[in-house]
Design a protein around this motif. Sequence first.
Motif, PDB file in Angstrom:
ATOM      1  N   LEU A   1       1.784   6.629  -6.907  1.00  0.00           N
ATOM      2  CA  LEU A   1       0.600   7.265  -7.467  1.00  0.00           C
ATOM      3  C   LEU A   1       0.602   8.765  -7.186  1.00  0.00           C
ATOM      4  N   TYR A   2       0.962   9.122  -5.966  1.00  0.00           N
ATOM      5  CA  TYR A   2       0.992  10.538  -5.585  1.00  0.00           C
ATOM      6  C   TYR A   2       2.047  11.294  -6.395  1.00  0.00           C
ATOM      7  N   CYS A   3       3.252  10.727  -6.472  1.00  0.00           N
ATOM      8  CA  CYS A   3       4.351  11.418  -7.165  1.00  0.00           C
ATOM      9  C   CYS A   3       4.116  11.501  -8.673  1.00  0.00           C
ATOM     10  N   LEU A   4       3.407  10.537  -9.247  1.00  0.00           N
ATOM     11  CA  LEU A   4       3.147  10.557 -10.682  1.00  0.00           C
ATOM     12  C   LEU A   4       2.011  11.509 -11.059  1.00  0.00           C
TER      13      LEU A   4
ATOM     14  N   LEU B   1      11.106   8.325   3.254  1.00  0.00           N
ATOM     15  CA  LEU B   1      10.450   7.752   4.431  1.00  0.00           C
ATOM     16  C   LEU B   1      10.155   6.271   4.230  1.00  0.00           C
ATOM     17  N   ALA B   2       9.699   5.912   3.046  1.00  0.00           N
ATOM     18  CA  ALA B   2       9.407   4.506   2.776  1.00  0.00           C
ATOM     19  C   ALA B   2      10.673   3.652   2.847  1.00  0.00           C
ATOM     20  N   GLU B   3      11.792   4.168   2.324  1.00  0.00           N
ATOM     21  CA  GLU B   3      13.046   3.400   2.332  1.00  0.00           C
ATOM     22  C   GLU B   3      13.629   3.297   3.737  1.00  0.00           C
TER      23      GLU B   3
ATOM     24  N   LEU C   1       0.822  -1.202   0.000  1.00  0.00           N
ATOM     25  CA  LEU C   1       0.000   0.000   0.000  1.00  0.00           C
ATOM     26  C   LEU C   1       0.862   1.260   0.000  1.00  0.00           C
ATOM     27  N   VAL C   2       1.929   1.262   0.793  1.00  0.00           N
ATOM     28  CA  VAL C   2       2.795   2.437   0.869  1.00  0.00           C
ATOM     29  C   VAL C   2       3.425   2.745  -0.484  1.00  0.00           C
ATOM     30  N   PHE C   3       4.013   1.740  -1.120  1.00  0.00           N
ATOM     31  CA  PHE C   3       4.718   2.002  -2.368  1.00  0.00           C
ATOM     32  C   PHE C   3       3.752   2.322  -3.513  1.00  0.00           C
ATOM     33  N   ARG C   4       2.601   1.696  -3.533  1.00  0.00           N
ATOM     34  CA  ARG C   4       1.638   2.017  -4.574  1.00  0.00           C
ATOM     35  C   ARG C   4       1.131   3.450  -4.437  1.00  0.00           C
ATOM     36  N   THR C   5       0.732   3.830  -3.234  1.00  0.00           N
ATOM     37  CA  THR C   5       0.194   5.179  -3.043  1.00  0.00           C
ATOM     38  C   THR C   5       1.272   6.235  -3.194  1.00  0.00           C
TER      39      THR C   5
END
Length: 293
Positions: free
Chosen positions: A211-214, A242-244, A204-208
Amino acid sequence: MILREKTGLFELLFATQGSVLPHILPRIIGVSLLAVLIVWVDSNLVSLPHTNVAPFAVFGIALSLFLGFRNNAAYDRWWEGRRLWGQLVADMRSLGRECVMFLPEDAARNEVLRLALSFLHLHRGNLRKISDSSAAKDWSGVDFSDAPHPPCAALSALNARAANAAPDGFARKALSERLSSIALAQAGCERIAATPLPYVYSLLVFRTTYLYCLLIPFALLDDAGWMTPLFVAIVAYVFFGLAEVTEELAHPFGETVNGLPLDAMCRTVEISMAPHLGVDAPKPLAPKGYYQS
């Protein structure tokens, strides 16, 4: 683990060691180039949709809260791993003193302590998923690499030797309680290593985040213009970073620059055990380029 004193402004801005920037830089460049393409197409070919920034503000707040929650969960794992290894260090030191107190025969005491050091190195290797047991074998002279679970095999051998060498029931009870505490810390570390954060969180984190950055360039076209790629890069750095960071902290026993310094903690125990074994204490492991393994 990165060990360094408080740095100056220049080093804080441009230091890369210990930073997640090298890992996320390709992603930042990718979304920034896409933003450049969107701005160019909108300016020269065809007018693209210009969305309002308000929905992205709400979306960004929600994403930030979710990333913060996940980061807290990952840091809890990292800190619990450090606490458990701190307990192991304390228990090993106490075991050394208790062996001097309860095991009168030098040969038996030395064998027990060497098996304890062998267990500690095998435990480190098991957590890091490395099969090198040379350090463990160097201390005890016994090769546990063929055992189904080498750390447990070493701890069982240690328990059997201590039980045979203890002169009375009180000594056996005291040593048994110490080994139980060691086994409890071992099990806690293995629980963390074997139970990652739920995969659905990462998904969920990486998908959203992507999506946000694109999509955010479409919200910046009116106000930012050709500055849109710069703002997209900043946003991508924050969210991808933050995700990394969460991914690294969620695996505290790994050999990343932000993992726990298990080699150094094993060396700390070796230094503490050396006087009880009658050998020269090894030197502490010094950080190499601020990195402590």
